[in-house]
Design a protein around this motif. Structure first.
Motif, PDB file in Angstrom:
ATOM      1  N   SER A 149      86.449   5.898  69.728  1.00  0.00           N
ATOM      2  CA  SER A 149      85.835   7.174  69.337  1.00  0.00           C
ATOM      3  C   SER A 149      85.233   7.885  70.548  1.00  0.00           C
ATOM      4  N   LEU A 150      84.470   7.140  71.350  1.00  0.00           N
ATOM      5  CA  LEU A 150      83.834   7.736  72.532  1.00  0.00           C
ATOM      6  C   LEU A 150      84.863   8.171  73.561  1.00  0.00           C
ATOM      7  N   PHE A 151      85.897   7.351  73.761  1.00  0.00           N
ATOM      8  CA  PHE A 151      86.933   7.678  74.743  1.00  0.00           C
ATOM      9  C   PHE A 151      87.683   8.947  74.335  1.00  0.00           C
ATOM     10  N   ALA A 152      88.040   9.040  73.058  1.00  0.00           N
ATOM     11  CA  ALA A 152      88.769  10.214  72.585  1.00  0.00           C
ATOM     12  C   ALA A 152      87.910  11.470  72.701  1.00  0.00           C
ATOM     13  N   PHE A 153      86.623  11.361  72.349  1.00  0.00           N
ATOM     14  CA  PHE A 153      85.721  12.502  72.407  1.00  0.00           C
ATOM     15  C   PHE A 153      85.526  12.972  73.843  1.00  0.00           C
ATOM     16  N   SER A 154      85.370  12.031  74.779  1.00  0.00           N
ATOM     17  CA  SER A 154      85.177  12.408  76.180  1.00  0.00           C
ATOM     18  C   SER A 154      86.400  13.131  76.727  1.00  0.00           C
ATOM     19  N   THR A 155      87.578  12.679  76.311  1.00  0.00           N
ATOM     20  CA  THR A 155      88.810  13.330  76.771  1.00  0.00           C
ATOM     21  C   THR A 155      88.900  14.762  76.253  1.00  0.00           C
ATOM     22  N   LEU A 156      88.487  14.970  75.006  1.00  0.00           N
ATOM     23  CA  LEU A 156      88.459  16.324  74.445  1.00  0.00           C
ATOM     24  C   LEU A 156      87.566  17.239  75.279  1.00  0.00           C
ATOM     25  N   VAL A 157      86.401  16.763  75.637  1.00  0.00           N
ATOM     26  CA  VAL A 157      85.451  17.571  76.402  1.00  0.00           C
ATOM     27  C   VAL A 157      85.985  17.855  77.804  1.00  0.00           C
TER      28      VAL A 157
END
Length: 453
Positions: free
Chosen positions: A357-365
């Motif tokens: 979840s954190l990895f995917a969110f950071s990539t979005l940002v």
């Protein structure tokens, strides 16, 4: 009929990517890395000084601090591919793929350095007074190749929007599988969180990434180490397995899937390239915004992204999968193999879910920033906010799409980015060498002083 046409188009893209990401592309990317490593006298040996410089504050011109630029780049780089992609590399290329992934990453640090040196050297101030740069500006200002610069910028924007679809789709699928959460609920929450960050611009993005990236890295690194410690009795075997199969495939180890040496090299190198993005030039867009007194300092700092992304996070992912996952059975792939490995640790599945979840969110940002700056290069400074709103709108669609075609189109976009970026690196290689000769000794001295303070 429409579905058949879409399936045919997807298969056509798959075949095109098989050619595009074949041996010539991998040789080109690895070759430029080896070349710069040799000509820069193994710039990688200054890793510790570079890490020290990343923590040193500077009053030089720039939109964000050097550390801020570093964490934006890491946020974009460290994604679900660091977990799922590495597990896929092991399941398809065997444990030996890890060796080739690490070897290619070591050389890739030199490419990251060169990309960032040129990005800072040829950056400019936009109409809003922000420093912007990247391969598109290098191509435009350094080589007068405006059309090629536009091609790079368009490919980067397409990659970014594809990534918005991919990461949203991945998280929706994860939460549907684990919690049976409705797609629209997960999508709306994700859009709200992403919008709260990216609509504040580069400074808000950098401030957010400064705490997100260290937190998510620590959570995942500790989780991987815990998995390895749980199976520490198998660690010597796992290390031997990685090195032996790197040069002979898995046949001599009794592997059930009979992976060849060719497959180990192919999947190891390819996954390393797609993970740390060295050669694509995307990270140089963040580097150009940094407060840095000269190009070499940010080049050294940017090179550390490859170390953290691949030589730390990807390596730990791979060792955890080899030591605890059922990779040799040939029945598990990607996310399934990663979950299989982490499930051997009490609460491991939950930790894996949090990390994904954190990895995917950071990539979005991170990629939202790259996308905005790429579109801005083509259409002007006033399009930044509309691009961020469009980014959020694209995320709405991502939760309801099949990811197969989007992943393939993203691979195509990255390849299109690599070609003009590597061309600029080669044609401007003397610029990199001159900047290094001028500033390297000065920056190494600054790093030593920072370490003593």
């Amino acid at each position: 009929m429409e579905q058949t046409v879409m399936e045919m188009f997807t298969q056509a893209v798959v075949k095109f990517n098989a050619v595009l990401w074949g041996a010539p592309m991998l040789v080109l990317i690895v070759g430029i890395s080896v070349y710069f490593t040799w000509k820069l006298k193994f710039i990688q040996k200054h890793l510790l000084q570079a890490i020290s410089l990343s923590l040193k504050k500077s009053n030089a011109a720039g939109a964000v601090s050097s550390f801020g630029a570093l964490v934006i780049a890491l946020a974009a780089m460290v994604g679900t591919g660091n977990i799922v992609g590495v597990a896929a590399a092991v399941s398809t290329g065997g444990p030996g793929a890890l060796f080739w992934m690490m070897l290619s990453a070591f050389f890739a640090m030199a490419t990251k350095y060169a990309e960032s040196v040129l990005a800072v050297k040829y950056r400019e101030k936009n109409e809003a007074g922000e420093y912007v740069g990247g391969p598109m500006y290098v191509l435009k200002k350094g080589l007068q190749m405006k059309k090629t610069a536009a091609v790079f910028a368009i490919a980067t924007a397409l990659m970014g929007f594809a990534d918005a679809l991919i990461q949203t789709n991945s998280l929706v699928a994860i939460y549907d599988s684990v919690f049976k959460a409705p797609s629209f609920i997960t999508t709306l929450i994700l859009i709200g969180l992403t919008g709260a960050v990216i609509l504040g611009g580069v400074r808000k993005i950098a401030a957010f990434c400064k705490w997100l990236v260290p937190v998510m890295a620590v959570v995942y690194i500790v989780s991987c180490v815990a998995v390895i410690i749980t199976h520490v009795d198998k660690l010597p075997w796992a290390i031997a397995c990685i090195f032996k199969s790197a040069f002979s495939g898995t046949a001599v180890l009794g592997g059930a899937i009979g992976i060849t040496l060719k497959e180990a090299v192919r999947y190891g190198v390819a996954r390393g390239v797609l993970s740390n993005e060295a050669g694509s030039g995307s990270g140089a867009i963040a580097a150009a915004a940094a407060q840095t007194p000269n190009p070499v300092r940010q080049g050294l700092i940017s090179a550390t992204t490859v170390f953290w992304d691949t030589l730390v996070i990807c390596l730990l992912s791979g060792v955890a999968v080899v030591i605890a996952g059922d990779w040799s059975a040939g029945s598990l792939f990607g996310a399934q193999l990663a979950e299989n490995a982490f499930s051997t640790l009490p609460g491991g599945s939950v930790l894996l879910l949090i990390s994904l979840s954190l990895f995917a969110f950071s990539t979005l940002v991170g990629w939202s920033y790259y996308t905005a700056k790429s579109v801005q290069f083509c259409l002007g400074v006033n399009v930044e906010k509309p691009v961020y709103w469009l980014w959020l709108a694209v995320m709405c669609v991502g939760g309801f799409l099949s990811p197969k075609l989007v992943w393939e189109l993203a691979d195509t976009a990255i390849a299109v980015m690599c070609i003009p970026n590597i061309l600029s690196l080669w044609l401007l290689r003397k610029e990199v060498f001159e900047e290094t000769k001028t500033y390297l000794a000065l920056e190494l001295q600054a790093a030593r002083s920072a370490a003593q303070d």
